[in-house]
Write a protein that holds these residues in place. Structure first.
Motif, PDB file in Angstrom:
ATOM      1  N   GLU A   9      55.445  41.707  20.544  1.00 42.78           N
ATOM      2  CA  GLU A   9      56.378  41.784  19.406  1.00 42.78           C
ATOM      3  C   GLU A   9      57.796  41.370  19.810  1.00 42.78           C
ATOM      4  O   GLU A   9      58.786  42.017  19.439  1.00 42.78           O
ATOM      5  CB  GLU A   9      56.372  43.183  18.792  1.00 42.78           C
ATOM      6  N   ALA A  10      57.873  40.290  20.582  1.00 36.91           N
ATOM      7  CA  ALA A  10      59.181  39.767  20.974  1.00 36.91           C
ATOM      8  C   ALA A  10      59.991  39.386  19.742  1.00 36.91           C
ATOM      9  O   ALA A  10      59.468  38.813  18.782  1.00 36.91           O
ATOM     10  CB  ALA A  10      58.999  38.546  21.877  1.00 36.91           C
ATOM     11  N   ARG A  11      61.254  39.696  19.778  1.00 38.66           N
ATOM     12  CA  ARG A  11      62.147  39.363  18.667  1.00 38.66           C
ATOM     13  C   ARG A  11      62.697  37.940  18.797  1.00 38.66           C
ATOM     14  O   ARG A  11      63.160  37.357  17.820  1.00 38.66           O
ATOM     15  CB  ARG A  11      63.301  40.364  18.607  1.00 38.66           C
ATOM     16  N   VAL A  12      62.662  37.403  20.027  1.00 35.67           N
ATOM     17  CA  VAL A  12      63.084  36.033  20.317  1.00 35.67           C
ATOM     18  C   VAL A  12      62.202  35.524  21.445  1.00 35.67           C
ATOM     19  O   VAL A  12      61.840  36.284  22.348  1.00 35.67           O
ATOM     20  CB  VAL A  12      64.566  35.948  20.740  1.00 35.67           C
ATOM     21  N   LEU A  13      61.867  34.239  21.381  1.00 34.32           N
ATOM     22  CA  LEU A  13      61.105  33.605  22.449  1.00 34.32           C
ATOM     23  C   LEU A  13      61.907  32.426  22.988  1.00 34.32           C
ATOM     24  O   LEU A  13      62.404  31.596  22.215  1.00 34.32           O
ATOM     25  CB  LEU A  13      59.752  33.110  21.903  1.00 34.32           C
ATOM     26  N   VAL A  14      62.056  32.366  24.300  1.00 33.74           N
ATOM     27  CA  VAL A  14      62.751  31.263  24.972  1.00 33.74           C
ATOM     28  C   VAL A  14      61.726  30.469  25.763  1.00 33.74           C
ATOM     29  O   VAL A  14      60.907  31.045  26.494  1.00 33.74           O
ATOM     30  CB  VAL A  14      63.857  31.780  25.913  1.00 33.74           C
ATOM     31  N   LEU A  15      61.764  29.140  25.614  1.00 31.40           N
ATOM     32  CA  LEU A  15      60.873  28.248  26.348  1.00 31.40           C
ATOM     33  C   LEU A  15      61.712  27.361  27.257  1.00 31.40           C
ATOM     34  O   LEU A  15      62.678  26.731  26.807  1.00 31.40           O
ATOM     35  CB  LEU A  15      60.082  27.381  25.370  1.00 31.40           C
ATOM     36  N   THR A  16      61.358  27.302  28.553  1.00 35.51           N
ATOM     37  CA  THR A  16      62.120  26.488  29.492  1.00 35.51           C
ATOM     38  C   THR A  16      61.222  26.006  30.618  1.00 35.51           C
ATOM     39  O   THR A  16      60.004  26.277  30.620  1.00 35.51           O
ATOM     40  CB  THR A  16      63.329  27.270  30.047  1.00 35.51           C
ATOM     41  N   GLY A  17      61.820  25.257  31.560  1.00 33.84           N
ATOM     42  CA  GLY A  17      61.076  24.747  32.701  1.00 33.84           C
ATOM     43  C   GLY A  17      61.690  25.226  34.000  1.00 33.84           C
ATOM     44  O   GLY A  17      62.883  25.530  34.072  1.00 33.84           O
ATOM     45  N   ALA A  18      60.878  25.279  35.049  1.00 32.37           N
ATOM     46  CA  ALA A  18      61.348  25.720  36.357  1.00 32.37           C
ATOM     47  C   ALA A  18      62.100  24.597  37.068  1.00 32.37           C
ATOM     48  O   ALA A  18      61.832  23.417  36.859  1.00 32.37           O
ATOM     49  CB  ALA A  18      60.173  26.185  37.209  1.00 32.37           C
TER      50      ALA A  18
END
Length: 256
Positions: A46-55
């Motif tokens: 139930e995340a309120r925000v999702l961040v997508l990134t790369g290493a």
């Protein structure tokens, strides 16, 4: 979840990191499936925000795995496209805002995943492009549909037809990314933005996202009708009562 993807959650903000820096975070089948599992986990948490990134410092996602694609036949290509579309659709329909933290190269399928996010923040070192045309193919994970909805039609056609690569400043000028920040400030900037979003009403943000997404799928009159019904449906909810009471009482709201 495969070791090519990291999942973390803190203060209701989930972060998914593609962790193949030695391959510029290119997406093979295992990584695509792991990313989908991570998105599902973020929803379950139930995340309120999702961040997508790369290493690493070089790439967000440099694209799909060309070494894997090179010998595919049409049926195998269709199945691979399904994996990419399913992931992009899961990001686009995630029940909370999704922020792409673009820390480097975002080419091909990498840019397509960023296009599926709600918001895009780029490091000043980022470079973006739908580069598939130089491989003798076209975007296959949604860019032919999402990019023209984000920028004007001719800009989308030029980016796809020529395979041009845009630096972060040019991508911002074209409206593809919303913010450009110094490379060493990207994480802090995205964390601040995510914290601000996480403090908003969960139900209102989800309703807003659903209504905006409808504008991409329906005629204007149907979209406006959806907006009216969604707006009215929020009345009587805890967050609507609390938000308006807090405004009238000149205090910060305490949303669910």
């Amino acid at each position: 979840m495969a070791d090519t993807v990291r999942f973390d959650i803190e203060d209701d903000v989930a972060t998914i990191t593609v962790d193949r820096p030695e391959s510029l975070n290119a997406l093979n089948v295992e990584t695509l499936q792991a990313l989908h599992d991570a998105v599902d986990e973020a929803e379950a948490e139930e995340a309120r925000v999702l961040v997508l990134t790369g290493a690493g410092d070089d790439a967000f996602v440099a694209g799909a795995d060309i070494s894997y694609m090179a010998e595919m036949d049409s049926q195998e290509a269709h199945e691979y496209a399904e994996l990419g579309h399913d992931l992009a659709d899961a990001i686009e329909s995630f029940p909370a805002p999704v922020v792409a933290a673009i820390n480097g190269y975002a080419f091909g399928g990498g840019m397509e995943l960023a296009l599926a996010c709600d918001l895009r923040v780029a490091s000043e070192t980022a470079v973006l492009g739908q580069t598939e045309i130089d491989l003798g193919i076209i975007p296959g994970w949604g860019a032919t549909q999402r990019l023209p909805r984000l920028v004007d039609d001719e800009t989308a056609r030029r980016l796809i037809y020529f395979g041009d690569r845009l630096d972060a400043t040019d991508a911002h000028e074209e409206g593809i990314v919303g913010d450009v920040v110094a490379h060493d400030e990207l994480d802090d900037h995205v964390a601040s933005l995510a914290a601000d979003l996480a403090a908003k009403s969960r139900t209102a943000l989800r309703a807003a996202k659903d209504a905006i997404n409808q504008s991409h799928e329906t005629p204007l009159d149907a979209g406006l009708d959806y907006e009216r019904r969604t707006w009215a449906g929020l009345f009587g909810s805890h967050d609507q009562r609390e938000g308006m009471a807090a405004f009238l009482e000149d205090r910060d709201p305490d949303f669910e």
